[in-house]
Write a protein that holds these residues in place. Sequence first.
Motif, PDB file in Angstrom:
ATOM      1  N   GLY A  58     -36.079  -5.469 -37.168  1.00 60.22           N
ATOM      2  CA  GLY A  58     -37.844  -6.901 -37.467  1.00 60.22           C
ATOM      3  C   GLY A  58     -39.378  -5.747 -36.197  1.00 60.22           C
ATOM      4  O   GLY A  58     -38.432  -4.969 -35.013  1.00 60.22           O
ATOM      5  N   ASP A  59     -40.303  -5.843 -36.548  1.00 60.41           N
ATOM      6  CA  ASP A  59     -40.966  -5.642 -35.745  1.00 60.41           C
ATOM      7  C   ASP A  59     -41.628  -5.870 -34.652  1.00 60.41           C
ATOM      8  O   ASP A  59     -42.264  -5.282 -33.446  1.00 60.41           O
ATOM      9  N   THR A  60     -40.662  -7.111 -33.887  1.00 57.03           N
ATOM     10  CA  THR A  60     -41.119  -7.792 -32.917  1.00 57.03           C
ATOM     11  C   THR A  60     -40.158  -8.235 -32.280  1.00 57.03           C
ATOM     12  O   THR A  60     -39.141  -8.713 -32.701  1.00 57.03           O
ATOM     13  N   SER A 116     -44.197  -5.759 -29.940  1.00 57.84           N
ATOM     14  CA  SER A 116     -44.443  -6.087 -31.211  1.00 57.84           C
ATOM     15  C   SER A 116     -44.884  -4.706 -31.755  1.00 57.84           C
ATOM     16  O   SER A 116     -45.938  -4.031 -30.976  1.00 57.84           O
ATOM     17  N   MET A 137     -30.992 -13.289 -41.590  1.00 61.28           N
ATOM     18  CA  MET A 137     -31.011 -12.469 -40.420  1.00 61.28           C
ATOM     19  C   MET A 137     -30.172 -13.039 -38.933  1.00 61.28           C
ATOM     20  O   MET A 137     -30.330 -14.160 -38.791  1.00 61.28           O
ATOM     21  N   ARG A 175     -35.321 -10.031 -32.933  1.00 61.16           N
ATOM     22  CA  ARG A 175     -35.415  -8.931 -33.534  1.00 61.16           C
ATOM     23  C   ARG A 175     -36.334  -9.940 -35.266  1.00 61.16           C
ATOM     24  O   ARG A 175     -35.715 -10.024 -35.496  1.00 61.16           O
ATOM     25  N   ILE A 176     -37.572  -9.981 -35.070  1.00 60.28           N
ATOM     26  CA  ILE A 176     -38.013 -10.422 -36.653  1.00 60.28           C
ATOM     27  C   ILE A 176     -39.545  -9.785 -36.951  1.00 60.28           C
ATOM     28  O   ILE A 176     -39.869  -9.419 -36.013  1.00 60.28           O
ATOM     29  N   ASP A 177     -40.306  -9.718 -38.439  1.00 63.64           N
ATOM     30  CA  ASP A 177     -41.438  -9.641 -38.343  1.00 63.64           C
ATOM     31  C   ASP A 177     -42.198 -10.431 -37.365  1.00 63.64           C
ATOM     32  O   ASP A 177     -42.507 -11.484 -37.820  1.00 63.64           O
ATOM     33  N   HIS A 178     -43.115  -9.562 -37.156  1.00 63.79           N
ATOM     34  CA  HIS A 178     -44.748 -10.505 -36.750  1.00 63.79           C
ATOM     35  C   HIS A 178     -45.324 -11.583 -37.365  1.00 63.79           C
ATOM     36  O   HIS A 178     -46.065 -12.361 -36.694  1.00 63.79           O
ATOM     37  N   HIS A 208     -44.027 -14.003 -38.424  1.00 66.18           N
ATOM     38  CA  HIS A 208     -43.111 -15.499 -38.387  1.00 66.18           C
ATOM     39  C   HIS A 208     -43.384 -15.859 -37.178  1.00 66.18           C
ATOM     40  O   HIS A 208     -42.728 -16.697 -36.605  1.00 66.18           O
TER      41      HIS A 208
END
Length: 332
Positions: free
Chosen positions: A31-33, A75, A97, A106-109, A111
Amino acid sequence: MNPILAYRIHNDDDGYRATIESLSNNELTPGDTRIAVQFSSVNYKDALAGTGQGKILRHYPLNGGIDCAGQIIESADPQLKPGDTVLVTGSGLSETMDGGYSSEVRIDHRHVIRIPDGWSAREAMVLGTAGFTAGLALLRMQENRQHPDLGPIAVTGATGGVGMLATALFHRAGYRVHAVSGKPEHAELLRKIGADVVLTRESVLTDKAMDKARFGGALDNVGGRTLAALLAQTVAYGNVASCGLVSGQDLPATVMPFIIRGVSLLGIASAGTERDIRERVWQLLSRHFTIEAMAALPVREIRLAGLPEVFAQMLSGQSFGRVIVRTDGEAC
């Protein structure tokens, strides 16, 4: 870099099991964050996933926990600065995930939601997915013209996480609340947090396709005969929000409430809610829940090692109120 402590769920040749493990950062799903998690919470879906009694995870192994709150480490979104306090609910956590029962996520920003002003990560998880679900139900019902003048709102499963928070939320939003529970020993507390009337489970059941209208609307955590009975007893153009299936996934109902009274059945699917709606829900919750109001709720705090016991209580119908999980520091 410090190791990541996580409650990790496996399903392999050694069977279905969950253990507390130490992971490196590169073992987490991408994830990007990155979020340094401080708190998560326990929801019915978590209990199903953690015990294998429900098919929640899409692949293994994954860390459990369908929500989390903590501080941004880094992020790709320039609007999310290190140290910002944020939360995530649903969005694939503990499904596709690694989830929030971990000291890092770690998660996409896309969300990630900023925690309402004045709240801490702990307070955000006192509400968590359960509060978000109750808030989404209120939002959808009001968008479909639900109004206090239609009559009281029945809340089933009122001693569970969603039900308890819905009882408090609808009360604080100006509705009369009829809390439905099979635990009479908690009736006084339900009244304290907002229930005008506490009903037994049996008292709301009916086998009639249409019965006397007694509720302006409802939020149902139970499903099955209970949901069918609520539809049959809701006033003209009232809304019944469905968000749970504790008693089963079947719906033994007829079309009569829909075509005679214009009752609306609203599905509440919190996990995949779009970001703009998520932000509206958290704004709604922040308007109705002060820090003092949250402090009055029955909340128990555990660490990762306490999860199996809480899961067992929840699945056997013995849980009450909210359980939040402290994920930073030690497992016990």
